[in-house]
Design an enzyme around this catalytic site. Structure first.
Site, mmCIF file in Angstrom:
data_model
loop_
_atom_site.group_PDB
_atom_site.id
_atom_site.type_symbol
_atom_site.label_atom_id
_atom_site.label_comp_id
_atom_site.label_asym_id
_atom_site.label_seq_id
_atom_site.Cartn_x
_atom_site.Cartn_y
_atom_site.Cartn_z
ATOM 1 N N THR A 160 -45.047 -28.324 -34.080
ATOM 2 C CA THR A 160 -45.806 -29.553 -33.814
ATOM 3 C C THR A 160 -46.522 -29.519 -32.475
ATOM 4 O O THR A 160 -47.320 -30.420 -32.174
ATOM 5 C CB THR A 160 -44.869 -30.778 -33.771
ATOM 6 O OG1 THR A 160 -43.979 -30.618 -32.648
ATOM 7 C CG2 THR A 160 -44.077 -30.935 -35.054
ATOM 8 N N CYS B 206 -45.994 -24.206 -30.904
ATOM 9 C CA CYS B 206 -44.783 -24.342 -31.712
ATOM 10 C C CYS B 206 -45.219 -25.106 -32.954
ATOM 11 O O CYS B 206 -46.428 -25.311 -33.164
ATOM 12 C CB CYS B 206 -43.609 -24.981 -30.964
ATOM 13 S SG CYS B 206 -43.727 -26.746 -30.631
ATOM 14 N N HIS C 234 -60.749 -38.281 -11.591
ATOM 15 C CA HIS C 234 -59.718 -37.542 -12.329
ATOM 16 C C HIS C 234 -58.832 -36.726 -11.383
ATOM 17 O O HIS C 234 -57.647 -36.520 -11.660
ATOM 18 C CB HIS C 234 -60.369 -36.643 -13.383
ATOM 19 C CG HIS C 234 -61.155 -37.421 -14.390
ATOM 20 N ND1 HIS C 234 -60.573 -38.329 -15.246
ATOM 21 C CD2 HIS C 234 -62.489 -37.463 -14.646
ATOM 22 C CE1 HIS C 234 -61.506 -38.886 -16.001
ATOM 23 N NE2 HIS C 234 -62.680 -38.380 -15.645
#
Ligand code: RB5
Length: 144
Positions: free
Chosen positions: A67, A65, A133
């Site tokens: 931003t 999109c 992680h």
């Protein structure tokens, strides 16, 4: 590999150009975005892409999109989605290595197409590191 791609009116051009690039590299692309520059609401394309990734109808997702924020916020409302907003290739690598991002989000109005290609190649070319992680991404889904 099948990649779903979505975009609002700000990301039409990059969606088409990136899809063509990835198809030339052998990826199967599934288009969830708008194909015109008429103003539209990004959640209307983000939710269907997120659902397709969660259901395994596509392996990964890419979203644009203006931003990158509205579409990324919407995607990340889905418990099975880890959408990472990227504006350079280093972040593209890290969202795969550390976050195992299953959707790559880019701000169409703030990156060149050359940067889009660099980010996409970096993200697709990396692997998740797991270990500490894995423990962290396992804690992302929120249950009250
Ligand atoms: C559309 O003008 C713009 O608001 C949208 O593309 C995005 O940047 C929203 O977060």
């Amino acid at each position: 590999m099948k990649i779903g791609i979505c975009n609002d009116h700000a990301g039409v051009d990059y969606k088409f150009r990136l899809s063509e690039y990835l198809e030339s590299k052998g990826y199967e692309m599934v288009n969830f975005g708008t194909d015109t520059t008429d103003s539209m609401d990004y959640p209307d394309v983000a939710h269907p892409l997120a659902t397709a990734v969660e259901n395994g109808d596509v392996d990964l997702g890419i979203a644009f999109c203006g931003t990158g924020n509205g579409i990324g916020m919407t995607l990340n409302k889905h418990q099975g989605i880890r959408a990472g907003l990227c504006w350079n290739a280093e972040i593209g690598k890290l969202i795969k290595q550390h976050n195992n991002a299953n959707v790559l989000v880019m701000p169409a109005r703030f990156v060149s197409f050359e940067t889009v290609l660099e980010i996409t190649d970096a993200w697709l070319g990396e692997t998740f590191e797991g270990g500490r992680h894995q423990k962290r991404i396992d804690k992302i889904p929120y249950n009250k």
